[in-house]
Design an enzyme around this catalytic site. Structure first.
Site, PDB file in Angstrom:
ATOM      1  N   LYS A  52      85.649  -8.098  -1.185  1.00  0.00           N
ATOM      2  CA  LYS A  52      85.146  -8.409   0.163  1.00  0.00           C
ATOM      3  C   LYS A  52      84.929  -7.113   0.951  1.00  0.00           C
ATOM      4  O   LYS A  52      83.895  -6.935   1.604  1.00  0.00           O
ATOM      5  CB  LYS A  52      86.147  -9.311   0.907  1.00  0.00           C
ATOM      6  CG  LYS A  52      86.198 -10.730   0.363  1.00  0.00           C
ATOM      7  CD  LYS A  52      87.383 -11.524   0.915  1.00  0.00           C
ATOM      8  CE  LYS A  52      87.485 -12.884   0.238  1.00  0.00           C
ATOM      9  NZ  LYS A  52      88.675 -13.647   0.656  1.00  0.00           N
ATOM     10  N   GLN A  96      94.209 -13.335   4.054  1.00  0.00           N
ATOM     11  CA  GLN A  96      93.983 -13.719   2.655  1.00  0.00           C
ATOM     12  C   GLN A  96      95.027 -14.733   2.194  1.00  0.00           C
ATOM     13  O   GLN A  96      96.223 -14.509   2.310  1.00  0.00           O
ATOM     14  CB  GLN A  96      94.007 -12.463   1.757  1.00  0.00           C
ATOM     15  CG  GLN A  96      93.717 -12.740   0.290  1.00  0.00           C
ATOM     16  CD  GLN A  96      92.320 -13.307   0.035  1.00  0.00           C
ATOM     17  OE1 GLN A  96      91.345 -12.891   0.654  1.00  0.00           O
ATOM     18  NE2 GLN A  96      92.218 -14.265  -0.860  1.00  0.00           N
ATOM     19  N   ASP A 119      86.962 -17.341   8.275  1.00  0.00           N
ATOM     20  CA  ASP A 119      87.140 -18.295   7.180  1.00  0.00           C
ATOM     21  C   ASP A 119      86.906 -19.739   7.637  1.00  0.00           C
ATOM     22  O   ASP A 119      86.865 -20.648   6.809  1.00  0.00           O
ATOM     23  CB  ASP A 119      88.553 -18.181   6.589  1.00  0.00           C
ATOM     24  CG  ASP A 119      88.603 -17.240   5.389  1.00  0.00           C
ATOM     25  OD1 ASP A 119      87.548 -17.041   4.747  1.00  0.00           O
ATOM     26  OD2 ASP A 119      89.694 -16.716   5.091  1.00  0.00           O
TER      27      ASP A 119
END
Ligand code: NAD
Length: 286
Positions: A52, A96, A119
């Site tokens: 990422k 994460q 997200d």
């Protein structure tokens, strides 16, 4: 022979668009900023976070990372989130997953500024998605990438029968909402679903996100279905496979994603797109 949905190529096209948007934003004095918070040393998470970060930098996004030890306490992670919430250079924050078991992941996600929730897991954004509210809000990146893929096939959502295997908050649930919002008729399958194979066989669109290699066989797929395989499973011999028996299903399907090279690259591309969305919205929605 099915159309192979080439996630790598679609991700490249998406990333090209993102790079152009980043350049335009930078020309107007705004550099989109992504902050990634990694807790612990889970090897898969380290790989995801690295890719990422690499992609973000390639596209001209300002990208930073905070890594905390696996022993980090809830308050330490919360303090990092709070700092990024107040950092004007950061438009997108990602914690994460999975976090070490002693941490309350839901509570931490809820601390992210919803306008920086790249997200799309913040309960406010999830609620907006489920209620199909108008306006700008981020949505989960894997389902978003799947919708982009289906759009490129000109998939006819309205009236389509969609079956989703797997009900996680990462994939199955938000995808269900995105499809319902496009007037598809959606069935969710979990471990306890009765006659799951017969339900799958009714699907015009079959999305499989269970994390079980060879879960979907040719007998479970309606000829002409679009099959999206989200699963990523590493076999004992090191090979990566999805949840679908690709060799058997591919001849029946109208279109199908490979693993690797399908949904995976699109997920990261969607994350980048959404980082830029958040940067743009921070200007227009302020
Ligand atoms: P998860 O473990 O959180 O959820 C899996 C879901 O599948 C659960 O709802 C479970 O009930 C259901 N399930 C498991 N076995 C089943 C079975 N035999 N029959 C019916 N339902 C079953 O996993 P997740 O985070 O949603 O990920 C699912 C898979 O997708 C994993 O392989 C993961 O690596 C992969 N994944 C890929 C991407 C990507 O970008 N390609 C992104 C996220 C997840």
């Amino acid at each position: 022979m099915a159309t192979l949905i080439d996630g790598k190529r679609l991700a490249q096209l998406e990333n090209d668009k993102t790079a152009r948007r980043v350049a335009a934003l930078r020309a107007s004095g705004i550099t989109p900023g992504l902050a990634v918070i990694l807790v612990g040393d889970d090897p898969a998470s380290q790989v995801y976070v690295r890719s990422k970060q690499r992609k973000a930098r390639e596209l001209g996004i300002y990208s930073v990372q905070t890594t905390l030890p696996a022993t980090a306490q809830q308050a330490e992670v919360a303090a990092v989130i709070d700092a990024y919430n107040h950092d004007e250079r950061i438009h997108a924050i990602l914690v994460q997953s999975p976090l070490p078991a002693h941490l309350d992941e839901q509570a931490l996600v809820a601390m992210i500024d919803p306008a920086k929730d790249v997200d799309g897991f913040h309960p406010l954004n999830v609620g907006k998605l489920y209620n199909h509210l108008p306006g700008h809000y981020p949505v989960a990146c894997t389902p978003r990438g799947i919708i982009t893929m289906l759009d490129t096939l000109n998939f006819e959502y309205a009236g389509a029968r969609a079956v989703i295997v797997g009900r996680s908050i990462l994939v199955g649930r938000p995808l269900q909402a995105l499809l319902v919002n496009r007037n598809a008729t959606v069935t969710m399958i979990g471990r306890r679903t009765k006659a799951a194979a017969a339900l799958m066989k009714t699907a015009d669109l079959l999305v499989v996100a269970a994390g079980q290699p060879q879960l979907v066989t040719a007998a479970m797929v309606k000829p002409g279905a679009v099959v999206i395989d989200v699963g990523i499973n590493r076999l004992a011999d090191g090979h990566l496979v999805g949840d679908v028996d690709f060799a058997a299903v591919e001849p029946l399907a109208q279109a199908i994603t490979p693993v690797p090279g399908g949904v995976g690259p699109m997920t990261i591309a969607s994350l980048m797109t959404q980082t830029v969305d958040l940067a743009e919205w921070s200007q227009t929605d302020a």
